[in-house]
Each structure stands twice: as C-alpha cells, then as structure tokens.
Design a protein around this motif. Structure first.
Motif, PDB file in Angstrom:
ATOM      1  N   MET A   1       0.838  -1.188   0.000  1.00 47.09           N
ATOM      2  CA  MET A   1       0.000   0.000   0.000  1.00 47.09           C
ATOM      3  C   MET A   1       0.873   1.238   0.000  1.00 47.09           C
ATOM      4  SD  MET A   1      -3.033   1.019   2.667  1.00 47.09           S
ATOM      5  CE  MET A   1      -1.967   0.938   4.096  1.00 47.09           C
ATOM      6  N   LYS A   2       0.613   2.137  -0.879  1.00 43.33           N
ATOM      7  CA  LYS A   2       1.403   3.351  -0.997  1.00 43.33           C
ATOM      8  C   LYS A   2       0.964   4.374   0.041  1.00 43.33           C
ATOM      9  CE  LYS A   2       2.574   7.023  -4.270  1.00 43.33           C
ATOM     10  NZ  LYS A   2       2.322   7.550  -5.620  1.00 43.33           N
ATOM     11  N   THR A   3       1.881   4.881   0.818  1.00 38.83           N
ATOM     12  CA  THR A   3       1.585   5.911   1.803  1.00 38.83           C
ATOM     13  C   THR A   3       2.233   7.214   1.376  1.00 38.83           C
ATOM     14  OG1 THR A   3       1.530   4.274   3.567  1.00 38.83           O
ATOM     15  CG2 THR A   3       1.776   6.579   4.220  1.00 38.83           C
ATOM     16  N   PRO A   4       1.449   8.252   1.092  1.00 38.34           N
ATOM     17  CA  PRO A   4       2.016   9.511   0.627  1.00 38.34           C
ATOM     18  C   PRO A   4       2.936  10.129   1.672  1.00 38.34           C
ATOM     19  CG  PRO A   4      -0.365   9.438   0.277  1.00 38.34           C
ATOM     20  CD  PRO A   4      -0.006   8.273   1.143  1.00 38.34           C
ATOM     21  N   ALA A  66      -8.462   3.393  -1.423  1.00 37.86           N
ATOM     22  CA  ALA A  66      -7.738   3.233  -0.159  1.00 37.86           C
ATOM     23  C   ALA A  66      -6.319   2.732  -0.400  1.00 37.86           C
ATOM     24  CB  ALA A  66      -8.499   2.268   0.755  1.00 37.86           C
ATOM     25  N   ASP A  67      -6.158   1.757  -1.290  1.00 31.27           N
ATOM     26  CA  ASP A  67      -4.829   1.215  -1.574  1.00 31.27           C
ATOM     27  C   ASP A  67      -3.920   2.255  -2.229  1.00 31.27           C
ATOM     28  OD1 ASP A  67      -5.561  -1.192  -0.506  1.00 31.27           O
ATOM     29  OD2 ASP A  67      -5.952  -2.174  -2.429  1.00 31.27           O
ATOM     30  N   GLN A  68      -4.493   3.096  -3.085  1.00 36.48           N
ATOM     31  CA  GLN A  68      -3.704   4.106  -3.783  1.00 36.48           C
ATOM     32  C   GLN A  68      -3.254   5.240  -2.870  1.00 36.48           C
ATOM     33  OE1 GLN A  68      -6.289   5.447  -6.925  1.00 36.48           O
ATOM     34  NE2 GLN A  68      -6.381   3.431  -7.890  1.00 36.48           N
ATOM     35  N   THR A  69      -4.054   5.547  -1.863  1.00 37.73           N
ATOM     36  CA  THR A  69      -3.817   6.753  -1.071  1.00 37.73           C
ATOM     37  C   THR A  69      -3.375   6.495   0.364  1.00 37.73           C
ATOM     38  OG1 THR A  69      -6.127   6.862  -0.352  1.00 37.73           O
ATOM     39  CG2 THR A  69      -5.551   8.007  -2.412  1.00 37.73           C
ATOM     40  N   GLY A  70      -3.647   5.310   0.874  1.00 33.47           N
ATOM     41  CA  GLY A  70      -3.398   5.053   2.285  1.00 33.47           C
ATOM     42  C   GLY A  70      -4.552   5.475   3.169  1.00 33.47           C
ATOM     43  N   ALA A  71      -5.686   5.860   2.566  1.00 34.38           N
ATOM     44  CA  ALA A  71      -6.883   6.178   3.336  1.00 34.38           C
ATOM     45  C   ALA A  71      -7.528   4.892   3.840  1.00 34.38           C
ATOM     46  CB  ALA A  71      -7.869   6.967   2.479  1.00 34.38           C
ATOM     47  N   THR A  72      -8.425   5.023   4.786  1.00 34.34           N
ATOM     48  CA  THR A  72      -9.170   3.885   5.324  1.00 34.34           C
ATOM     49  C   THR A  72     -10.543   3.831   4.685  1.00 34.34           C
ATOM     50  OG1 THR A  72      -8.049   4.057   7.460  1.00 34.34           O
ATOM     51  CG2 THR A  72     -10.129   2.851   7.410  1.00 34.34           C
ATOM     52  N   ALA A  73     -10.910   2.692   4.142  1.00 31.71           N
ATOM     53  CA  ALA A  73     -12.258   2.490   3.615  1.00 31.71           C
ATOM     54  C   ALA A  73     -13.185   2.164   4.784  1.00 31.71           C
ATOM     55  CB  ALA A  73     -12.261   1.352   2.603  1.00 31.71           C
ATOM     56  N   ALA A  74     -14.294   2.875   4.900  1.00 28.52           N
ATOM     57  CA  ALA A  74     -15.149   2.740   6.069  1.00 28.52           C
ATOM     58  C   ALA A  74     -16.617   2.884   5.687  1.00 28.52           C
ATOM     59  CB  ALA A  74     -14.767   3.798   7.107  1.00 28.52           C
ATOM     60  N   THR A  75     -17.477   2.695   6.671  1.00 27.26           N
ATOM     61  CA  THR A  75     -18.889   2.986   6.489  1.00 27.26           C
ATOM     62  C   THR A  75     -19.146   4.449   6.835  1.00 27.26           C
ATOM     63  OG1 THR A  75     -19.507   2.463   8.773  1.00 27.26           O
ATOM     64  CG2 THR A  75     -19.442   0.624   7.195  1.00 27.26           C
TER      65      THR A  75
END
Length: 230
Positions: A1-4, A66-75
């Motif tokens: 996973m890429k972390t900016p 999420a994988d591209q940005t390092g964000a968390t996918a959530a509800t």
C-alpha cells in the motif's frame, strides 16, 4: 500500500503549503468517492492527515482508492463517529439519506451543490428562502456545518494548490455560523494551497452557490471578495 509523504514538518514559509496554525494530524472523513471526494482524499493524505472515506456502496468498493492513497475504507457511520472533520461530497439529493445523529457535534463541511434538474426541485432553495447549506444544516441538527470546496472544480482541488506567495494562488470562500469551526476549515483550505476567505454565515453562503460570480471562476483573494459582494 502506498503511503504519501507528509510535508507537515517543513517551515510554513517558502515551499511549504502548511497553515501556520495546523501542526497536528487531523482525522478527516470524506463521504463520497466521486471526483471531488477522491481529489480531497488524495490531497489530505498527501499533506499527512488521517483520512477515512465512505460511500453508499460500502467499504469494499473503496479498496482501490484506499490502496492508492493510504486512506481507510469505512462505512458512513464509522467516518462520522471517528473523524474530527467530515466533508460531504455527494449528490445533493443524497444528503437526507445520511443519518444525522452520528454527525452531531462534528465539523461537517458541505462541499455539495444543489442542481434542481439533477436533485429534484426544493422550493425553499429555489426561492432563496434558505441557502443550500442552511438546508443541509437543518438536516444535520447539532453538527457544526461549514460551506467550503463547493465552488472549485475537482481537477483544481487535485492539482491547483500553490505555496504561499506564488503567483496564481487562488482563493476559496468558507462560510458558516461557528467561528471556531470555520477557522479549522480555513486552515485546511490553506494547507491545500488555496487562500481561505471568510464568506460570512451559512445564510450568506448562497453567494458561493452555482450561478454566482465566484462559482468555478478561480479568483484571487481580492477578486473573490468582490465577487461575494455582487
């Protein structure tokens, strides 16, 4: 996973885009994964914030972002409950589909725009009895609603920010009734590379809605202020 990479430790002068008053990582939620929501997810991650993103299709649909940005996918509920600031970047007609209770007490940034032909006619907004953001605030009772990021295109949000003092840096209006909440959002606008301009209360936020002189016009500070008075 890429972390900016984060540039939050640089000086607030020179090449840094950081807002002088924002030295801490924030938990930012994005509701909406379209062009604007996606652009804000990427940019807030790039400048070092902890970002969670949600949409109506659920977390699995957000795995690529999420994988591209390092964000968390959530509800939606998770985003609302765990974030300091939540940005709404969804079709306006979908606002009332969101539960109001989880957003109570949160800073909610209304980045939406109302289009009657797309969203269905809302008489009070059409008649200017209320601004579109006042209508949003009425739904999210108890939330600290701020209007921002609605008058600029997604490509400009994604790549149009500039460091302080660089020619061509544009301004974005920020409207709301809660002064402290506005200041937080103004700081985020600044971090993204734009000059924040206080656009008054939520009732005055119609001045940055579609069809106004400041909508999609990419103005510098003084011209934006003039446009808000038109």
């Amino acid at each position: 996973m890429k972390t900016p990479k984060s540039d939050r430790n640089r000086s607030v002068r020179g090449e840094s885009w950081a807002f002088a008053g924002s030295n801490q990582q924030m938990r930012i939620g994005i509701v909406g994964s379209g062009k604007v929501g996606g652009a804000l997810t990427r940019r807030f991650r790039e400048i070092g914030h902890d970002v969670a993103v949600a949409n109506r299709r659920g977390p699995e649909s957000l795995r690529p972002l999420a994988d591209q940005t390092g964000a968390t996918a959530a509800t939606v509920n998770e985003v609302a409950e765990k974030s300091d600031v939540v940005v709404l970047a969804i079709p306006f007609r979908a606002v009332t589909d969101l539960p109001a209770k989880p957003f109570a007490g949160k800073i909610v940034v209304d980045a939406n725009n109302y289009y009657a032909e797309r969203d269905g006619e809302i008489e009070d907004i059409d008649d200017r009895a209320v601004s579109s953001s006042r209508w949003v605030a009425d739904h999210f009772e108890g939330a600290r609603v701020v209007k921002a990021f609605n008058n600029v295109s997604a490509p400009r949000l994604a790549g149009g920010g500039k460091p302080h003092g660089e020619p061509g840096r544009i301004a974005l209006p920020v409207a709301g009734d809660d002064t402290a909440a506005k200041q937080v959002v103004e700081g985020l606008v600044d971090e993204l590379g734009f000059d924040p301009v206080d656009a008054g209360t939520l009732d005055a936020s119609w001045r940055q809605q579609p069809g106004t002189p400041v909508y999609l016009t990419d103005l510098p500070v003084e011209k934006l202020r003039t446009g808000l008075k038109s």
